[in-house]
Design a protein around this motif. Structure first.
Motif, PDB file in Angstrom:
ATOM      1  N   ASP A  52      22.608  38.628  13.341  1.00  0.00           N
ATOM      2  CA  ASP A  52      23.135  37.572  12.707  1.00  0.00           C
ATOM      3  C   ASP A  52      22.594  36.121  13.274  1.00  0.00           C
ATOM      4  N   VAL A  53      21.805  35.658  12.539  1.00  0.00           N
ATOM      5  CA  VAL A  53      21.406  34.413  13.398  1.00  0.00           C
ATOM      6  C   VAL A  53      22.201  33.163  13.225  1.00  0.00           C
ATOM      7  N   ALA A  54      23.311  33.276  12.314  1.00  0.00           N
ATOM      8  CA  ALA A  54      24.206  32.160  12.565  1.00  0.00           C
ATOM      9  C   ALA A  54      25.393  32.490  13.268  1.00  0.00           C
ATOM     10  N   SER A  55      25.324  33.716  13.936  1.00  0.00           N
ATOM     11  CA  SER A  55      26.653  33.905  14.756  1.00  0.00           C
ATOM     12  C   SER A  55      26.878  33.133  15.806  1.00  0.00           C
ATOM     13  N   GLY A  56      25.910  32.606  16.704  1.00  0.00           N
ATOM     14  CA  GLY A  56      25.933  31.797  17.776  1.00  0.00           C
ATOM     15  C   GLY A  56      25.822  32.869  19.233  1.00  0.00           C
ATOM     16  N   GLU A  57      26.001  34.224  18.826  1.00  0.00           N
ATOM     17  CA  GLU A  57      26.111  35.431  19.861  1.00  0.00           C
ATOM     18  C   GLU A  57      24.621  35.478  20.346  1.00  0.00           C
ATOM     19  N   PRO A  58      24.679  36.161  21.717  1.00  0.00           N
ATOM     20  CA  PRO A  58      23.258  36.286  22.076  1.00  0.00           C
ATOM     21  C   PRO A  58      22.648  37.498  21.542  1.00  0.00           C
ATOM     22  N   PRO A  59      21.255  37.161  21.133  1.00  0.00           N
ATOM     23  CA  PRO A  59      20.699  37.968  20.161  1.00  0.00           C
ATOM     24  C   PRO A  59      20.521  39.664  20.634  1.00  0.00           C
ATOM     25  N   THR A  60      20.719  39.819  21.741  1.00  0.00           N
ATOM     26  CA  THR A  60      20.683  41.272  22.030  1.00  0.00           C
ATOM     27  C   THR A  60      21.419  41.590  23.420  1.00  0.00           C
ATOM     28  N   ASP A  61      21.883  42.885  23.363  1.00  0.00           N
ATOM     29  CA  ASP A  61      22.761  43.041  24.596  1.00  0.00           C
ATOM     30  C   ASP A  61      21.687  43.159  25.951  1.00  0.00           C
ATOM     31  N   PRO A  62      22.183  42.500  27.068  1.00  0.00           N
ATOM     32  CA  PRO A  62      20.924  42.698  28.074  1.00  0.00           C
ATOM     33  C   PRO A  62      20.769  44.079  28.315  1.00  0.00           C
ATOM     34  N   ARG A  63      21.718  45.183  28.119  1.00  0.00           N
ATOM     35  CA  ARG A  63      21.303  46.317  28.533  1.00  0.00           C
ATOM     36  C   ARG A  63      20.158  47.024  28.088  1.00  0.00           C
ATOM     37  N   MET A  64      20.044  46.443  26.602  1.00  0.00           N
ATOM     38  CA  MET A  64      18.814  46.983  25.854  1.00  0.00           C
ATOM     39  C   MET A  64      17.461  46.551  26.505  1.00  0.00           C
ATOM     40  N   ILE A  65      17.517  45.603  27.580  1.00  0.00           N
ATOM     41  CA  ILE A  65      16.215  45.375  28.020  1.00  0.00           C
ATOM     42  C   ILE A  65      16.272  45.841  29.443  1.00  0.00           C
ATOM     43  N   LEU A 105      14.148  40.957  19.493  1.00  0.00           N
ATOM     44  CA  LEU A 105      15.159  40.405  19.326  1.00  0.00           C
ATOM     45  C   LEU A 105      15.789  39.100  20.093  1.00  0.00           C
ATOM     46  N   ALA A 106      15.377  39.395  21.452  1.00  0.00           N
ATOM     47  CA  ALA A 106      15.776  38.114  22.511  1.00  0.00           C
ATOM     48  C   ALA A 106      14.664  37.005  21.926  1.00  0.00           C
ATOM     49  N   ASN A 107      13.633  37.162  21.579  1.00  0.00           N
ATOM     50  CA  ASN A 107      12.747  35.949  21.240  1.00  0.00           C
ATOM     51  C   ASN A 107      13.017  35.512  19.735  1.00  0.00           C
ATOM     52  N   VAL A 108      13.739  35.854  19.219  1.00  0.00           N
ATOM     53  CA  VAL A 108      14.718  35.257  17.723  1.00  0.00           C
ATOM     54  C   VAL A 108      14.938  34.024  18.367  1.00  0.00           C
ATOM     55  N   ALA A 109      15.969  33.841  19.386  1.00  0.00           N
ATOM     56  CA  ALA A 109      16.398  32.866  19.809  1.00  0.00           C
ATOM     57  C   ALA A 109      16.070  32.167  21.121  1.00  0.00           C
ATOM     58  N   LEU A 110      15.329  32.674  21.923  1.00  0.00           N
ATOM     59  CA  LEU A 110      14.888  32.311  23.239  1.00  0.00           C
ATOM     60  C   LEU A 110      13.512  32.189  23.423  1.00  0.00           C
ATOM     61  N   GLY A 111      13.124  31.229  24.196  1.00  0.00           N
ATOM     62  CA  GLY A 111      11.692  31.025  24.592  1.00  0.00           C
ATOM     63  C   GLY A 111      11.023  29.886  23.889  1.00  0.00           C
TER      64      GLY A 111
END
Length: 277
Positions: free
Chosen positions: A130-143, A199-205
């Motif tokens: 959900d790109v409008a959620s304001g939540e981190p795009p991925t759980d850190p455990r996934m990386i 997923l992280a790169n949707v919002a970060l970088g």
């Protein structure tokens, strides 16, 4: 017209060999679509059934993302290299639409932003964030967690960690471990972190996709199923709202396990609106 499926390989920009199959009339004889799988998936039987249902209405290319199935892998991983893989596949099909499934929807959108007119449109089926959620795009455990398990030589724990991160009830994990498909999941466990980075790169970088929505001017269709969870509908709604040329539909009575017939009709309708190159 006779419809056949042909297995082949192409080579990405970094020399990685990418395995794919091609179903349908062939280049230039029908609109083309490239299937971009999500996490822990590669050339699933359902997408082959979709290709068969599309028949001569489309040339369908399904491929093994790097590190999966018959495709190779070249470290270090980067999302740019996965986009290069799609670019190599588009050399096979000519300009084509992309069908991005789950987390693969965001890789498909990244390719649309980077590759321009080579991508004629993107159909996103049940995007995971959900790109409008304001939540981190991925759980850190996934990386980090997955990579630690893989480096320790324990791909099974990497898969379990991912399943926990996405909310799989722990009581179901032993059943999955006992299934014939578990070995396949372990084999591609290192690629879980690849989807985490997408997923992280949707919002970060500095090249975050959120800052580049305006570059995705191709037609986009965001699809979910009415039988899916409310969080899926929210993610679909949020993504359709931020893309310049997006529309959204919901498949009544279906969810993640959409029948091939319903998916094929959605794809065929989208290809008609996106137009053939």
């Amino acid at each position: 017209m006779s419809i056949t499926t042909v297995d082949a390989f192409t080579t990405s920009a970094d020399g990685t060999r990418i395995a794919y199959d091609l179903t349908g009339p062939g280049r230039g004889l029908a609109p083309a679509i490239v299937v971009v799988d999500g996490v822990l998936a590669h050339r699933l039987p359902i997408t082959l059934a979709v290709a068969s249902k599309l028949g001569d209405r489309a040339t369908t290319l399904r491929y093994d993302r790097r590190g999966r199935g018959g495709s190779g892998d070249t470290p270090p991983y980067s999302v740019d290299r996965e986009v290069d893989d799609i670019a190599a596949l588009l050399e096979v099909t000519g300009p084509a639409a992309l069908l991005g499934i789950s987390s693969g929807a965001f890789l498909a959108l990244r390719a649309a932003a980077d590759l321009g007119a080579c991508v004629t449109g993107v159909l996103c089926y049940e995007p995971t964030y959900d790109v409008a959620s304001g939540e981190p795009p991925t759980d850190p455990r996934m990386i980090a967690g997955v990579e630690a398990c893989v480096e320790a030589g324990d791909p099974g724990s990497a898969v379990e960690l991912f399943l926990d991160a996405v909310g799989m009830p722990c009581r179901l994990v032993p059943l999955m471990r006992a299934s014939p498909s578990w070995a396949n999941l372990e084999a591609i466990a290192p690629t879980i972190a690849y989807d985490g980075r997408i997923l992280a790169n949707v919002a970060l970088g500095h090249r975050a996709l959120m800052g580049r929505w305006d570059l995705i001017t191709q037609p986009v269709l965001v699809v979910d199923g009415s039988a899916s969870a409310a969080t899926v509908a929210a993610a679909a709604e949020s993504l359709a709202a931020v893309l310049p040329a997006a529309r959204r539909i919901t498949l009544p009575g279906h969810g993640t396990d959409v029948p091939p017939e319903a998916m094929a009709e959605a794809v065929a309708g989208f290809l008609r609106t996106a137009g053939a190159p």
